[in-house]
Write an enzyme that holds these catalytic residues in place. Structure first.
Site, PDB file in Angstrom:
ATOM      1  N   ASP A  85       0.860  -1.189   0.000  1.00  0.00           N
ATOM      2  CA  ASP A  85       0.000   0.000   0.000  1.00  0.00           C
ATOM      3  C   ASP A  85       0.893   1.235   0.000  1.00  0.00           C
ATOM      4  O   ASP A  85       1.682   1.444   0.929  1.00  0.00           O
ATOM      5  CB  ASP A  85      -0.915  -0.035   1.229  1.00  0.00           C
ATOM      6  CG  ASP A  85      -2.019   1.014   1.162  1.00  0.00           C
ATOM      7  OD1 ASP A  85      -1.897   1.985   0.395  1.00  0.00           O
ATOM      8  OD2 ASP A  85      -3.000   0.850   1.914  1.00  0.00           O
ATOM      9  N   ASP A  96      -3.145   7.315  -3.566  1.00  0.00           N
ATOM     10  CA  ASP A  96      -3.078   6.237  -2.583  1.00  0.00           C
ATOM     11  C   ASP A  96      -3.542   4.973  -3.299  1.00  0.00           C
ATOM     12  O   ASP A  96      -4.658   4.943  -3.822  1.00  0.00           O
ATOM     13  CB  ASP A  96      -4.009   6.620  -1.415  1.00  0.00           C
ATOM     14  CG  ASP A  96      -4.050   5.616  -0.285  1.00  0.00           C
ATOM     15  OD1 ASP A  96      -3.350   4.589  -0.351  1.00  0.00           O
ATOM     16  OD2 ASP A  96      -4.812   5.876   0.683  1.00  0.00           O
ATOM     17  N   HIS A 155     -11.643   6.560   1.662  1.00  0.00           N
ATOM     18  CA  HIS A 155     -11.606   7.874   2.325  1.00  0.00           C
ATOM     19  C   HIS A 155     -11.336   8.982   1.330  1.00  0.00           C
ATOM     20  O   HIS A 155     -10.630   8.780   0.334  1.00  0.00           O
ATOM     21  CB  HIS A 155     -10.486   7.859   3.380  1.00  0.00           C
ATOM     22  CG  HIS A 155      -9.186   7.348   2.826  1.00  0.00           C
ATOM     23  ND1 HIS A 155      -8.252   8.171   2.280  1.00  0.00           N
ATOM     24  CD2 HIS A 155      -8.708   6.078   2.661  1.00  0.00           C
ATOM     25  CE1 HIS A 155      -7.238   7.439   1.830  1.00  0.00           C
ATOM     26  NE2 HIS A 155      -7.492   6.156   2.033  1.00  0.00           N
ATOM     27  N   HIS A 163      -7.266  11.449   5.193  1.00  0.00           N
ATOM     28  CA  HIS A 163      -8.453  10.747   5.680  1.00  0.00           C
ATOM     29  C   HIS A 163      -9.635  11.672   5.907  1.00  0.00           C
ATOM     30  O   HIS A 163     -10.126  11.825   7.010  1.00  0.00           O
ATOM     31  CB  HIS A 163      -8.111   9.924   6.931  1.00  0.00           C
ATOM     32  CG  HIS A 163      -7.221   8.765   6.607  1.00  0.00           C
ATOM     33  ND1 HIS A 163      -5.896   8.705   6.970  1.00  0.00           N
ATOM     34  CD2 HIS A 163      -7.451   7.646   5.892  1.00  0.00           C
ATOM     35  CE1 HIS A 163      -5.360   7.592   6.503  1.00  0.00           C
ATOM     36  NE2 HIS A 163      -6.271   6.929   5.844  1.00  0.00           N
ATOM     37  N   GLU A 188     -10.963   1.228  -1.122  1.00  0.00           N
ATOM     38  CA  GLU A 188     -10.034   0.158  -0.742  1.00  0.00           C
ATOM     39  C   GLU A 188     -10.719  -0.992  -0.018  1.00  0.00           C
ATOM     40  O   GLU A 188     -10.653  -1.101   1.198  1.00  0.00           O
ATOM     41  CB  GLU A 188      -8.864   0.703   0.074  1.00  0.00           C
ATOM     42  CG  GLU A 188      -9.178   1.574   1.251  1.00  0.00           C
ATOM     43  CD  GLU A 188      -7.888   2.023   1.960  1.00  0.00           C
ATOM     44  OE1 GLU A 188      -7.003   1.181   2.185  1.00  0.00           O
ATOM     45  OE2 GLU A 188      -7.795   3.207   2.296  1.00  0.00           O
ATOM     46  N   GLU A 276      -6.715  -1.183  -3.971  1.00  0.00           N
ATOM     47  CA  GLU A 276      -7.052   0.239  -3.766  1.00  0.00           C
ATOM     48  C   GLU A 276      -6.647   1.087  -4.963  1.00  0.00           C
ATOM     49  O   GLU A 276      -5.568   0.907  -5.529  1.00  0.00           O
ATOM     50  CB  GLU A 276      -6.338   0.771  -2.510  1.00  0.00           C
ATOM     51  CG  GLU A 276      -6.598   2.252  -2.239  1.00  0.00           C
ATOM     52  CD  GLU A 276      -5.956   2.755  -0.950  1.00  0.00           C
ATOM     53  OE1 GLU A 276      -4.947   2.184  -0.526  1.00  0.00           O
ATOM     54  OE2 GLU A 276      -6.494   3.728  -0.387  1.00  0.00           O
TER      55      GLU A 276
HETATM   56 MN    MN Z   1      -3.631   2.975   0.884  1.00  0.00          MN
HETATM   57 MN    MN Z   2      -6.188   4.538   1.602  1.00  0.00          MN
END
Ligand code: MN
Ligand code: MN
Length: 291
Positions: A85, A96, A155, A163, A188, A276
């Site tokens: 990640d 992300d 998020h 976030h 995700e 994700e």
């Molecule tokens: Mn992530």
């Molecule tokens: Mn994330």
């Protein structure tokens, strides 16, 4: 969203995709986790981009927030289910993205989170609710015999912030936020062979600053100097240099200046997969920046 911001998001996405895939290719039995994260994080810096958060490498029942610690000697093993990640930012605009590498015989588990992600992404357009996204995620995972992790979510992303709103549930939910053009968020799904609930383990390797307050302890001051430029984005314990780092971090935590992100795990012996992407909502759908 103006063109500059859009181009920063797109550039961050392209880099995140490239380094995610490069990191995933280094997940091989016998390879060192520390060497992987050091190599990839240095490659991101060499590119002139920012590291949005320490490269997360979480294995088997560990779902998220693991990374190499200082001097970490762990190696990947045959059979591991490895979540990679990764977050990159350009001028604070974040991408992300995560993928799962299966070093064993768990193709269906990996497919479950991937299919859930694809199904949720296919829904995204203005007017759809996050609850509807959670419903398709849960369905794709359960139809393959696994549980979605209910207490982890996608998020919203904003400038130097990881976030925010909206929150994208991984389970069915009535209502939720209504998706609007211009929103930027990460989706995700996590699929688990365990309980579908994660909890804090007793290991913490990632932290972030949550308040600015003077500290007296010299070792804590040294840590504060080193994390100044993070602008509240998470940092790794292994990035810190100097003496008494454990004392410094526990003091900073107690005084409410930093928070820790303990490794999150499902029950012992379970396996968790994750997929994700980051996206920007358009007039009639979305652009996936990390594809
Ligand atoms: Mn992530
Ligand atoms: Mn994330």
């Amino acid at each position: 969203m103006n063109d500059d911001i859009l181009s920063h998001y797109m550039e961050a996405g392209a880099l995140a995709k490239r380094f995610r895939d490069k990191a995933a290719a280094m997940v091989v039995p016998g390879e060192s986790i520390l060497e992987l994260v050091d190599t990839i994080e240095q490659a991101i810096r060499d590119e002139g981009a920012g590291i949005a958060f320490p490269l997360n490498i979480s294995i088997n029942e560990d779902a998220a927030h693991d990374t190499a610690g200082p001097g970490d000697e762990r190696l990947f093993s045959e059979g591991d289910v490895v979540k990679v990640d990764l977050g990159v930012h350009i001028e604070g605009y974040v991408a992300d993205t995560a993928t799962t590498v299966d070093l064993g015989d768990n193709a269906l588990l990996v497919e479950a989170s991937r299919a859930a992600l694809n199904a949720a992404l296919a829904l995204v357009r203005p007017g759809v609710t996050t609850g509807e996204m959670g419903t398709v995620i849960q369905h794709e995972i359960e139809s393959r015999g696994f549980r979605p992790v209910a207490n982890l979510t996608g998020h919203g992303l904003s400038h130097f912030s990881l976030h925010g709103e909206p929150m994208i549930p991984n389970i069915s939910m009535n209502g939720g936020a209504v998706i609007k053009e211009g929103m930027v968020f990460a989706v995700e799904p996590f699929a688990s062979s365990g309980t579908g609930m994660v909890s804090d383990s007793n290991r913490t390797l990632i932290y972030s600053q949550i308040a600015s307050r003077g500290v007296r302890l010299p070792s804590a001051k040294r840590v504060m100097d080193q994390i100044q430029d993070r602008r509240s984005l998470p940092f790794a314990k292994r990035w810190l240099t100097g003496d008494k780092i454990d004392l410094a971090l526990s003091t900073l935590k107690r005084s409410g200046v930093v928070r820790g992100y303990p490794v999150l795990h499902d029950c012992s012996g379970s396996l968790v997969s994750q997929a994700e992407h980051t996206l920007i909502v358009t007039e009639d759908g979305c652009v996936i920046t990390t594809l």
